[in-house]
Design a protein around this motif. Sequence first.
Motif, PDB file in Angstrom:
ATOM      1  N   ARG A   1      -3.814   5.255 -11.373  1.00  0.00           N
ATOM      2  CA  ARG A   1      -3.955   4.752  -9.996  1.00  0.00           C
ATOM      3  C   ARG A   1      -2.601   4.340  -9.414  1.00  0.00           C
ATOM      4  NH1 ARG A   1      -7.280  -0.626  -9.198  1.00  0.00           N
ATOM      5  NH2 ARG A   1      -5.474  -1.308 -10.394  1.00  0.00           N
ATOM      6  N   ALA A   2      -1.756   3.742 -10.261  1.00  0.00           N
ATOM      7  CA  ALA A   2      -0.458   3.261  -9.748  1.00  0.00           C
ATOM      8  C   ALA A   2       0.500   4.397  -9.420  1.00  0.00           C
ATOM      9  CB  ALA A   2       0.178   2.329 -10.775  1.00  0.00           C
TER      10      ALA A   2
ATOM     11  N   LYS B   1       0.817  -1.216   0.000  1.00  0.00           N
ATOM     12  CA  LYS B   1       0.000   0.000   0.000  1.00  0.00           C
ATOM     13  C   LYS B   1       0.847   1.261   0.000  1.00  0.00           C
ATOM     14  CE  LYS B   1      -4.060  -1.639   2.469  1.00  0.00           C
ATOM     15  NZ  LYS B   1      -4.645  -1.700   3.797  1.00  0.00           N
ATOM     16  N   ARG B   2       1.927   1.244   0.794  1.00  0.00           N
ATOM     17  CA  ARG B   2       2.668   2.490   1.023  1.00  0.00           C
ATOM     18  C   ARG B   2       3.818   2.709   0.058  1.00  0.00           C
ATOM     19  NH1 ARG B   2       1.179   5.229   5.205  1.00  0.00           N
ATOM     20  NH2 ARG B   2      -0.287   4.183   6.597  1.00  0.00           N
ATOM     21  N   SER B   3       4.457   1.635  -0.376  1.00  0.00           N
ATOM     22  CA  SER B   3       5.720   1.826  -1.106  1.00  0.00           C
ATOM     23  C   SER B   3       5.710   1.334  -2.543  1.00  0.00           C
ATOM     24  CB  SER B   3       6.851   1.110  -0.358  1.00  0.00           C
ATOM     25  OG  SER B   3       6.917   1.576   0.963  1.00  0.00           O
ATOM     26  N   LEU B   4       4.673   0.580  -2.938  1.00  0.00           N
ATOM     27  CA  LEU B   4       4.683   0.005  -4.280  1.00  0.00           C
ATOM     28  C   LEU B   4       3.510   0.492  -5.100  1.00  0.00           C
ATOM     29  CD1 LEU B   4       5.354  -3.756  -3.434  1.00  0.00           C
ATOM     30  CD2 LEU B   4       7.024  -2.017  -4.023  1.00  0.00           C
ATOM     31  N   GLY B   5       3.794   0.837  -6.356  1.00  0.00           N
ATOM     32  CA  GLY B   5       2.720   1.064  -7.322  1.00  0.00           C
ATOM     33  C   GLY B   5       2.787  -0.085  -8.314  1.00  0.00           C
ATOM     34  N   PHE B   6       1.628  -0.599  -8.735  1.00  0.00           N
ATOM     35  CA  PHE B   6       1.627  -1.749  -9.644  1.00  0.00           C
ATOM     36  C   PHE B   6       0.646  -1.497 -10.776  1.00  0.00           C
ATOM     37  CE2 PHE B   6       1.930  -5.959 -11.128  1.00  0.00           C
ATOM     38  CZ  PHE B   6       2.917  -6.624 -10.434  1.00  0.00           C
ATOM     39  N   VAL B   7       1.132  -1.565 -12.003  1.00  0.00           N
ATOM     40  CA  VAL B   7       0.226  -1.518 -13.167  1.00  0.00           C
ATOM     41  C   VAL B   7       0.092  -2.962 -13.649  1.00  0.00           C
ATOM     42  CG1 VAL B   7      -0.194  -0.615 -15.477  1.00  0.00           C
ATOM     43  CG2 VAL B   7       1.129   0.750 -13.834  1.00  0.00           C
ATOM     44  N   PHE B   8      -1.124  -3.516 -13.490  1.00  0.00           N
ATOM     45  CA  PHE B   8      -1.353  -4.905 -13.865  1.00  0.00           C
ATOM     46  C   PHE B   8      -1.652  -5.012 -15.350  1.00  0.00           C
ATOM     47  CE2 PHE B   8      -2.539  -4.484  -9.442  1.00  0.00           C
ATOM     48  CZ  PHE B   8      -1.955  -5.596  -8.862  1.00  0.00           C
ATOM     49  N   GLN B   9      -1.226  -6.143 -15.949  1.00  0.00           N
ATOM     50  CA  GLN B   9      -1.537  -6.389 -17.356  1.00  0.00           C
ATOM     51  C   GLN B   9      -3.051  -6.406 -17.566  1.00  0.00           C
ATOM     52  OE1 GLN B   9       0.158 -10.084 -18.807  1.00  0.00           O
ATOM     53  NE2 GLN B   9       1.468  -8.965 -20.217  1.00  0.00           N
ATOM     54  N   SER B  10      -3.769  -6.915 -16.554  1.00  0.00           N
ATOM     55  CA  SER B  10      -5.227  -7.031 -16.681  1.00  0.00           C
ATOM     56  C   SER B  10      -5.942  -5.851 -16.007  1.00  0.00           C
ATOM     57  CB  SER B  10      -5.668  -8.334 -16.050  1.00  0.00           C
ATOM     58  OG  SER B  10      -5.134  -8.412 -14.741  1.00  0.00           O
ATOM     59  N   PHE B  11      -5.230  -4.793 -15.697  1.00  0.00           N
ATOM     60  CA  PHE B  11      -5.712  -3.531 -15.113  1.00  0.00           C
ATOM     61  C   PHE B  11      -6.165  -3.640 -13.659  1.00  0.00           C
ATOM     62  CE2 PHE B  11      -7.412  -3.028 -19.688  1.00  0.00           C
ATOM     63  CZ  PHE B  11      -6.136  -2.844 -20.169  1.00  0.00           C
ATOM     64  N   ASN B  12      -6.986  -4.702 -13.322  1.00  0.00           N
ATOM     65  CA  ASN B  12      -7.486  -4.875 -11.945  1.00  0.00           C
ATOM     66  C   ASN B  12      -8.203  -3.653 -11.392  1.00  0.00           C
ATOM     67  OD1 ASN B  12      -6.231  -7.317 -12.139  1.00  0.00           O
ATOM     68  ND2 ASN B  12      -5.285  -7.235 -10.121  1.00  0.00           N
ATOM     69  N   LEU B  13      -9.018  -3.005 -12.223  1.00  0.00           N
ATOM     70  CA  LEU B  13      -9.816  -1.881 -11.717  1.00  0.00           C
ATOM     71  C   LEU B  13     -11.037  -2.434 -10.994  1.00  0.00           C
ATOM     72  CD1 LEU B  13      -9.627   0.365 -14.901  1.00  0.00           C
ATOM     73  CD2 LEU B  13      -8.264   0.549 -12.808  1.00  0.00           C
ATOM     74  N   ILE B  14     -11.604  -1.626 -10.106  1.00  0.00           N
ATOM     75  CA  ILE B  14     -12.810  -2.071  -9.388  1.00  0.00           C
ATOM     76  C   ILE B  14     -14.022  -1.563 -10.159  1.00  0.00           C
ATOM     77  CG2 ILE B  14     -14.061  -1.949  -7.198  1.00  0.00           C
ATOM     78  CD1 ILE B  14     -11.328  -1.641  -5.840  1.00  0.00           C
ATOM     79  N   ASP B  15     -14.797  -2.503 -10.700  1.00  0.00           N
ATOM     80  CA  ASP B  15     -15.880  -2.141 -11.628  1.00  0.00           C
ATOM     81  C   ASP B  15     -16.951  -1.272 -10.976  1.00  0.00           C
ATOM     82  OD1 ASP B  15     -14.630  -3.554 -13.586  1.00  0.00           O
ATOM     83  OD2 ASP B  15     -15.822  -5.383 -13.286  1.00  0.00           O
ATOM     84  N   GLU B  16     -17.140  -1.436  -9.657  1.00  0.00           N
ATOM     85  CA  GLU B  16     -18.213  -0.704  -8.964  1.00  0.00           C
ATOM     86  C   GLU B  16     -17.814   0.725  -8.627  1.00  0.00           C
ATOM     87  OE1 GLU B  16     -17.011  -3.704  -7.906  1.00  0.00           O
ATOM     88  OE2 GLU B  16     -18.621  -4.805  -8.921  1.00  0.00           O
TER      89      GLU B  16
ATOM     90  N   PRO C   1      -5.368   4.649  -3.645  1.00  0.00           N
ATOM     91  CA  PRO C   1      -4.077   4.630  -2.927  1.00  0.00           C
ATOM     92  C   PRO C   1      -3.921   5.813  -1.972  1.00  0.00           C
ATOM     93  CG  PRO C   1      -3.756   4.256  -5.277  1.00  0.00           C
ATOM     94  CD  PRO C   1      -5.184   4.652  -5.107  1.00  0.00           C
ATOM     95  N   LEU C   2      -4.522   6.943  -2.299  1.00  0.00           N
ATOM     96  CA  LEU C   2      -4.417   8.124  -1.426  1.00  0.00           C
ATOM     97  C   LEU C   2      -5.290   7.954  -0.190  1.00  0.00           C
ATOM     98  CD1 LEU C   2      -4.506  10.894  -4.182  1.00  0.00           C
ATOM     99  CD2 LEU C   2      -2.507   9.958  -3.015  1.00  0.00           C
ATOM    100  N   ARG C   3      -6.423   7.298  -0.368  1.00  0.00           N
ATOM    101  CA  ARG C   3      -7.278   6.998   0.801  1.00  0.00           C
ATOM    102  C   ARG C   3      -6.536   6.099   1.776  1.00  0.00           C
ATOM    103  NH1 ARG C   3     -12.703   7.826   1.332  1.00  0.00           N
ATOM    104  NH2 ARG C   3     -13.712   8.842  -0.416  1.00  0.00           N
ATOM    105  N   TYR C   4      -5.845   5.061   1.218  1.00  0.00           N
ATOM    106  CA  TYR C   4      -5.086   4.148   2.089  1.00  0.00           C
ATOM    107  C   TYR C   4      -4.063   4.911   2.908  1.00  0.00           C
ATOM    108  CZ  TYR C   4      -6.770   0.112  -0.607  1.00  0.00           C
ATOM    109  OH  TYR C   4      -7.533  -0.840  -1.215  1.00  0.00           O
ATOM    110  N   LEU C   5      -3.495   5.983   2.300  1.00  0.00           N
ATOM    111  CA  LEU C   5      -2.450   6.740   2.989  1.00  0.00           C
ATOM    112  C   LEU C   5      -3.024   7.815   3.908  1.00  0.00           C
ATOM    113  CD1 LEU C   5       0.151   7.263   0.116  1.00  0.00           C
ATOM    114  CD2 LEU C   5       0.215   5.600   1.959  1.00  0.00           C
ATOM    115  N   GLY C   6      -4.345   7.959   3.912  1.00  0.00           N
ATOM    116  CA  GLY C   6      -4.983   8.932   4.793  1.00  0.00           C
ATOM    117  C   GLY C   6      -4.868  10.369   4.308  1.00  0.00           C
TER     118      GLY C   6
END
Length: 229
Positions: A156-157, A84-99, A109-114
């Motif tokens: 996002r990443a 959450k804090r130190s890694l950004g990941f761009v997935f081949q399959s995007f992994n976006l949240i459809d909802e 990621p910014l919410r996770y960091l407060g």
Amino acid sequence: MFIIKTENLEKVYRTEEVQTKALNHVSLTVEQGEFVAIMGPSGCGKSTLLNLLGLLDEPDGGSLQLLGTETSRYSERQRAELRKRSLGFVFQSFNLIDELTVFENVELPLRYLGVGAAERRQRVEQVLEKMQLLHRRNHFPLQLSGGQQQRVAVARAVVNAPPLLLADEPTGNLDSASGHDVLGLLTELNEAGTTVLMVTHSEHDARYARRVIRLLDGQVVLEHSRSQF
Ligand SMILES: Nc1ncnc2c1ncn2[C@@H]1O[C@H](COP(=O)(O)OP(=O)(O)OP(=O)(O)O)[C@@H](O)[C@H]1O
């Protein structure tokens, strides 16, 4: 300082019938601030390597040091924190949240960091503008083209400017103009201090990196810097 150091890293996928050695004694180092391209033919182990470096999977042998610590020493909670804090990941399959909308996906990621709402809004809008997606901020992922979804995944990443960005074929679905925008964003981020590792099939895209690591059949076969192209 090494941000990544692997020694004899191994990964074996086992099913009932087959056993595939996806990584075979991979030893490599990446220094803080580098921009490295990982290349090689389909099936040579590029995504497997990135998944191990991104703490999404665990090796079957060898050692992996990330940000100066041997990763096998991390607890599951510490691994999640680091992701959450130190890694950004761009997935081949995007992994976006459809909802979630484009804006909400990129803000995660910014919410996770407060990070507070006003700053979240500013940073998300800034990165969406760079990805030419501001007008799609209230759309949902399934209302977007593949290339647009990929640009949301990149946004996002990078939105929290992580110390280490792992990008798996980040221009795979893009035309050359959008690909240029993405590579420009990765370069900008790298110049601001983020270490970037990018898997790519494209010799053109690899020119944005300062070093190329080539894999073949799960092994590192060549490393060369941009001056040797
Ligand atoms: N979950 C899995 N289960 C079993 N075998 C797998 C799995 N993931 C990958 N493999 C195998 O491991 C090897 C390396 O796969 P990997 O996806 O890392 O290659 P790659 O270089 O990223 O390929 P591509 O360029 O096609 O994305 C391949 O032989 C693949 O079939």
